[in-house]
Design an enzyme around this catalytic site. Structure first.
Site, short mmCIF file in Angstrom:
data_model
loop_
_atom_site.label_atom_id
_atom_site.label_comp_id
_atom_site.label_asym_id
_atom_site.label_seq_id
_atom_site.Cartn_x
_atom_site.Cartn_y
_atom_site.Cartn_z
N PHE A 27 42.79 27.46 47.14
CA PHE A 27 42.27 28.17 45.96
C PHE A 27 43.40 28.50 45.01
O PHE A 27 44.57 28.51 45.41
CB PHE A 27 41.52 29.44 46.39
CG PHE A 27 40.12 29.50 45.86
CD1 PHE A 27 39.15 28.63 46.31
CD2 PHE A 27 39.77 30.43 44.87
CE1 PHE A 27 37.86 28.68 45.80
CE2 PHE A 27 38.48 30.48 44.36
CZ PHE A 27 37.52 29.60 44.83
N GLN A 51 39.46 39.60 33.29
CA GLN A 51 39.74 38.21 33.65
C GLN A 51 38.81 37.22 32.97
O GLN A 51 37.59 37.38 33.02
CB GLN A 51 39.60 38.03 35.17
CG GLN A 51 39.84 36.59 35.61
CD GLN A 51 40.08 36.49 37.10
OE1 GLN A 51 39.15 36.52 37.89
NE2 GLN A 51 41.33 36.38 37.47
N HIS A 64 37.62 33.48 33.29
CA HIS A 64 37.62 32.33 34.20
C HIS A 64 37.74 31.09 33.34
O HIS A 64 37.04 30.97 32.34
CB HIS A 64 36.32 32.31 35.01
CG HIS A 64 36.35 31.39 36.19
ND1 HIS A 64 36.37 30.02 36.05
CD2 HIS A 64 36.38 31.64 37.52
CE1 HIS A 64 36.40 29.48 37.25
NE2 HIS A 64 36.41 30.43 38.16
N LEU A 77 29.12 29.85 35.59
CA LEU A 77 30.42 29.60 36.20
C LEU A 77 30.43 28.27 36.95
O LEU A 77 29.53 27.96 37.71
CB LEU A 77 30.73 30.73 37.19
CG LEU A 77 31.97 30.55 38.05
CD1 LEU A 77 33.21 30.81 37.23
CD2 LEU A 77 31.93 31.49 39.23
N GLU A 129 36.01 27.68 40.86
CA GLU A 129 37.37 27.21 41.04
C GLU A 129 37.46 26.20 42.19
O GLU A 129 38.34 25.35 42.21
CB GLU A 129 38.22 28.44 41.39
CG GLU A 129 39.69 28.25 41.32
CD GLU A 129 40.39 29.60 41.20
OE1 GLU A 129 40.06 30.36 40.27
OE2 GLU A 129 41.26 29.89 42.03
N ARG A 160 44.15 32.11 37.23
CA ARG A 160 43.15 32.03 36.17
C ARG A 160 43.67 32.47 34.81
O ARG A 160 43.30 31.91 33.78
CB ARG A 160 41.93 32.87 36.55
CG ARG A 160 41.17 32.26 37.70
CD ARG A 160 40.06 33.16 38.18
NE ARG A 160 39.33 32.51 39.27
CZ ARG A 160 38.41 33.11 40.01
NH1 ARG A 160 38.11 34.37 39.80
NH2 ARG A 160 37.79 32.46 40.95
N HIS A 187 34.86 36.99 33.22
CA HIS A 187 34.38 36.81 34.58
C HIS A 187 34.50 38.06 35.44
O HIS A 187 33.62 38.36 36.23
CB HIS A 187 35.17 35.67 35.22
CG HIS A 187 34.74 35.32 36.61
ND1 HIS A 187 33.43 35.02 36.91
CD2 HIS A 187 35.43 35.22 37.78
CE1 HIS A 187 33.34 34.75 38.21
NE2 HIS A 187 34.53 34.87 38.75
N ARG A 233 43.40 38.97 38.95
CA ARG A 233 42.91 38.76 40.31
C ARG A 233 42.98 37.28 40.66
O ARG A 233 42.70 36.43 39.83
CB ARG A 233 41.45 39.21 40.42
CG ARG A 233 40.84 38.94 41.77
CD ARG A 233 39.45 39.51 41.86
NE ARG A 233 38.47 38.80 41.07
CZ ARG A 233 37.87 37.66 41.44
NH1 ARG A 233 38.20 37.08 42.59
NH2 ARG A 233 36.97 37.09 40.67
#
Lengths: 247, 599, 139
Positions: free
Chosen positions: B116, B230, B232, B242, B245, B285, B353, B388
């Site tokens: 990730f 954040q 995304h 969305l 990721e 991100r 996001h 994050r």
């Protein structure tokens, strides 16, 4: 294709009337718009008193089930342009009491979900320090399909048995029971079978098959019910033929 | 007076349900209420896709997960909290496995992990690409076996009851009937999630209106690090849906209109055919969203009716892998964008996001206000710092949901009962919600003010910010607060009146928007997701600190700072990718790029 | 049911729609479902008819001839043709249902539903051929 479409939206205002009426709204109809976009447009720009449920707008929260031209659908996954030139009839889900406009009462559904014990049942719990229960991808595939239910209740709305007999436990609850029964970590199948072989359980279903057709997540509740029946019948025969072995 | 419950939870998503189970397991004598404005399985945890991070591989270590989280958050996270989080995350994920969560598996039956963004090891547990959905349903179904948990489904909390400086329950409105009641308790845990709906373009569900943040703020709890929002990097245009990721961690490429993997131009390493951890598409991100803005400035994005886009290319992954690992991505693209990622490029653009900031809590979820706890996205412990990392939020809601539950269980053992002032508070609130709101016939449409607020916040507090636009925006928000006093509410019904709820939500969002803009204006540096073009560098001298916004008696807000807790990782530069290279030849076939029309 | 209850503040007054007696006419799939439910009557009839046949055969040639004459009258003929149609409907819907009810594993892999349906039909065809063969040999 016309750039406008008319929505006939069911209205029920318990303070003012005892029957449902329909309001007509003429809306723009860009090709990206789903029925939910149309309802939001009405709410924001035309009539703030329209009530309906919605949240994620991506077909996973299960809030926005309603009837579109008589078919149970998720409003967020149903394109308006597919119904051009219209008009489109939007109504609350069938077979449920209506609280207001497009909002139905779902307490009965929630209590049915709870009744089938939708959690892992174990004789002995494995301590966390021993790590995970091993489960192969094949074992996961056994129940995976039945774990995809988003509780949108479209299947209850499509099921004439539930419409005629509200005590019938219904497609989603039985599919959820199967989801746990078929999970290699679970030992509660016998408990659930007791609940589901009662009068309002699996034998209420006479296989109309509509629940599977309307399911937006391909859970196949009709299949879950038929498998359950087969299993239940086999157990019954076993108990009959081999009374001791079955115990 | 004896309260109706020991603990009231506000919000029935992942954090709320985890806290409820922790309380139910702490003692069978505790009376627990879960109050949620939607049925719990509708909560927004359901939309989380990619996965949940927790160290389990033998080649991984807790320290590495700590470091990734700390550097990912640009050193603004509290390291004691991060250490606790990283230590407890695998336990919590394992507990969920025991409760039946259908985690994806290796061939031998062990839980599988995937790479990730911003993580240097494979440690993200996943359930295909519906991880949040499966976690939420597992938690909800498991919570059903605890009979001491009483649910108030579709009850909207309008106010926290505060008596003698302690939070003693909530006032809530039942949607179905319009009944307004005080639900008294010895402690309240707020788990209402984020506030993405403050922005016009967001992955967040309609219900994410920052209710819990505003409720806590109005009750006197400070909001922390609210400037850190954040984006995304990969949302579908128009809907903002969305695209996880995980699509990139499985090997997807981000390309601009020329088919060029543009991330190589922004200090994220050199492109390789296969995904490399902490490199290129697996960068954090904030960096990826910022890179998009720079591509936009260079004119290398594609215009569509719903804004400029770049493309996510999954075609080389093949149908089989996409169906097995990313079925929801394919379903969403086909259903909502009319695109098949097996054969076509997915148009994407950055989308709001997640809220790094939130209600200020300590490592146990306790806010400075006695009796009030917070967990999940609504809270800011802080483990996420200035940005994050993907797959840290799902374990966060488990770890801190459980911690807040246990802490509240300890607290209520010695807590006082609510005083009689709650009766007066209930009467005041009933008057406000009924006499005022149901009969309000002002001039301003809720939708108009909401839209103006969203555009204002995006314009000033988007991916890049400047002092001048933030000042303008703060003034505009004050004007909107004034205009919001003159709402027009057409619906005078008590039964499922969603217009009244929309008005209440908008007033919450206006408070949250003000906190975001004010703290963004005050932080004169660039760090993580907070990028000021007028202060482009990180400033550890002045701002290695959390901002705390506190509401003043006159309704204005005051910003203070609280130092960051550093344990073992002193502030350093964030480095992603390997050494830069001159070789920039990794193009995707040119003919494959569609024009702007029809995407 | 509080169908016509008067609204009082803070209490729900739900609206319930009664299911119409003719609900099954509204949709082809519901109509088909009712036809299949109805097919049970015809299945029962065929069983009785067969029992009567067996009884006639066991009694005497005369009784058997009487049975054949009785079967030849137009009412019986149309009843039996109708029964055949209903039984075919019953069989087809039953076979189509089978793959959903049966999960068969071969060598650790789940057999596709179509294969289960096809094998059911193949069984039907095989049994029919055997019966047809027996009849042909007789004559």
């Amino acid at each position: 294709m016309s750039d406008h479409i008319t929505l006939h939206v069911a209205r029920y205002r318990p303070e003012k009337a005892s029957e449902t009426t329909f309001d007509a709204f003429e809306l723009p109809c860009p090709k990206e718009w789903v029925v939910l976009d149309g309802l939001n447009h009405i709410k924001d720009r035309m009539d703030g008193t329209l009530s309906y449920r919605w949240s994620c707008r991506m077909g996973i929260c299960g809030s926005c089930g309603m009837l579109v031209n008589g078919e149970p659908k998720l409003a967020c996954a149903t394109f308006l342009s597919d119904y051009a030139p219209g008009p489109v009839r939007v109504e609350p889900l069938r077979n449920f009491p209506v609280i207001r406009d497009l909002v139905v009462e779902m307490g009965d559904f929630m209590s049915k979900l709870t009744r089938i014990k939708p959690w892992i049942v174990r004789q002995v719990e494995k301590p966390l320090s021993d790590g995970e229960y091993r489960q192969t991808p094949g074992e996961l595939d056994e129940y995976k399909q039945f774990s995809m239910c988003i509780n949108c209740m479209l299947c209850y709305s499509a099921c004439p048995i539930y419409g005629l007999d509200p005590h019938f436990i219904g497609p989603a609850a039985i599919a959820l029971a199967q989801r746990y029964n078929l999970d290699s970590r679970d030992e509660g199948a016998a408990e659930r079978m007791q609940i589901l072989s009662e009068h309002d359980g699996i034998w209420g279903c006479t296989f109309v098959g509509e629940c599977t057709k309307v399911c937006p997540k391909h859970v196949d509740p009709a299949g879950a019910i038929q498998r359950y029946k087969l299993q239940s019948a086999v157990e019954w025969v076993k108990a009959f033929v081999l009374p001791r072995a079955a115990q | 007076m004896t309260p109706a419950f020991d603990v009231v939870l506000v919000g029935g998503g992942g954090a709320g349900l985890r806290a409820a189970i922790a309380l139910a397991e702490a003692s069978q004598r505790l009376r627990i209420a879960v109050v949620s404005k939607v049925y719990p399985m509708r909560s927004h945890t359901v939309s989380a896709e990619g996965g949940a991070a927790g160290v389990i591989s033998p080649d991984d270590s807790l320290d590495e997960h700590c470091y990734d989280t700390i550097s990912g958050g640009d050193w603004l996270g509290d390291q004691d909290a991060i250490e606790a989080f990283v230590r407890e995350a695998p336990q919590e994920l394992l507990r969920l496995e025991h409760w039946g969560c259908p985690w994806s598996r290796e061939a031998d039956g062990r839980v599988a992990v995937r790479p990730f963004g911003g993580m240097r090891k494979m440690r993200t547990w996943f359930a295909a690409d519906k991880t949040g959905f499966h976690m939420l349903h597992t938690l909800f179904q498991t919570s059903l076996k605890y009979t001491t948990v009483v649910r108030y489904d579709e009850w909207f909390v309008t106010k926290f009851l505060v008596d003698d400086g302690r939070v003693q329950g909530v006032i809530a409105l039942e949607l179905a009937t319009g009944r307004i009641e005080a639900i008294t308790a010895r402690a309240v845990i707020v788990c209402t999630g984020g506030c993405g709906k403050v922005f016009p373009f967001t992955t967040n569900a309609a219900i994410k209106t920052g209710d819990g943040m505003a409720l806590a703020y109005r009750a006197g709890a400070p909001l922390k690090d609210m400037e850190f929002v954040q984006y995304h990097p990969t949302g579908l245009p128009f809907t903002g849906i969305l695209i996880t990721e995980a699509a990139r961690s499985e090997g997807g490429y981000l390309i601009n209109k020329d088919g060029y993997r543009y991330l190589q131009d922004y200090a994220l390493g050199t492109p390789q055919p296969k995904p490399v951890l902490r490199t290129m598409e697996l960068g954090p991100r904030d960096r990826l969203s910022q890179a998009f803005m720079k591509e936009l400035d260079k004119g290398r994005t594609t215009d569509t009716p719903y804004g400029p886009v770049v493309f996510l290319d999954l075609r080389h992954l093949g149908e089989q892998l996409i169906n097995r690992r990313l079925p929801f991505v394919r379903e969403l693209c086909m259903k909502y964008q009319n695109i098949d990622p097996v054969k076509e490029l997915i148009p994407v653009r950055p989308v709001v996001h997640y809220m790094m900031g939130g209600v200020h809590t300590d490592i146990n979820g306790a806010t400075p206000l006695p009796g009030l706890y917070a967990a999940g996205e609504v809270a800011c412990v802080s483990i996420n710092g200035a940005n994050r990392l993907g797959s840290n939020s799902l374990p966060e809601l488990l770890v801190f949901g459980a911690r807040a539950g246990r802490a509240a269980a300890d607290y209520v053992a010695g807590a006082k009962d609510p005083g009689t002032t709650v009766v007066a508070q209930l009467q005041d609130e009933q008057r406000r919600l009924e006499a005022d709101l149901l009969q309000q016939r002002g001039r301003e449409r809720i939708a108009d003010i909401r839209q103006e607020m969203q555009l204002t916040v995006e314009e000033s507090a988007g991916i890049y910010r400047t002092g001048a636009s933030l000042i303008r925006s703060a003034a505009k928000l004050r004007e909107l607060q004034e205009r919001a006093r003159d709402f027009r509410i057409e619906d005078d019904s008590r039964t499922f009146n969603t217009e009244r709820i929309a008005a209440l939500e908008l007033s919450f969002m206006l408070d949250v928007a003000e906190a975001i803009v004010t703290s963004a204006l005050r932080r004169e540096e660039s760090r993580g997701a907070h990028q000021r073009t007028d202060f482009p560098l990180r400033d550890d001298q002045r701002y290695l600190a959390h901002s705390l916004v506190q509401r003043q008696p006159d309704g204005s807000c005051r910003v203070d700072y609280l130092p960051v807790t550093i344990t073992r990782w002193p502030p350093a530069e964030r480095v992603y990718g390997e050494a830069p290279s001159d070789e920039r030849s990794h193009y995707v076939a040119r003919g494959a790029i569609p024009s702007g029309e029809g995407v | 049911m509080r169908h016509n209850a008067v609204y009082t503040p803070y209490h729900p007054r739900w609206h319930r729609t009664r299911v119409s007696t003719y609900w099954w006419l509204g949709r082809w799939s519901y109509f088909l479902f009712i036809l299949r439910e109805l097919s049970s009557i015809f299945v029962a009839w065929v069983v009785i008819y067969l029992l009567v046949l067996v009884a006639a055969v066991s009694k005497s040639a005369v009784r058997y001839q009487q049975f054949l004459d009785w079967s030849r009258n137009p009412f019986m003929l149309s009843l039996n043709i109708l029964s055949l149609l209903f039984i075919v409907l019953h069989a087809v819907t039953w076979f189509n249902l089978a793959p959903q009810a049966m999960v068969v594993h071969v060598g650790g892999r789940r057999l596709p539903g179509s294969l289960i349906a096809i094998s059911n039909y193949a069984g039907l065809v095989a049994v029919s051929i055997v019966i047809l063969g027996l009849l042909l040999i007789r004559w």
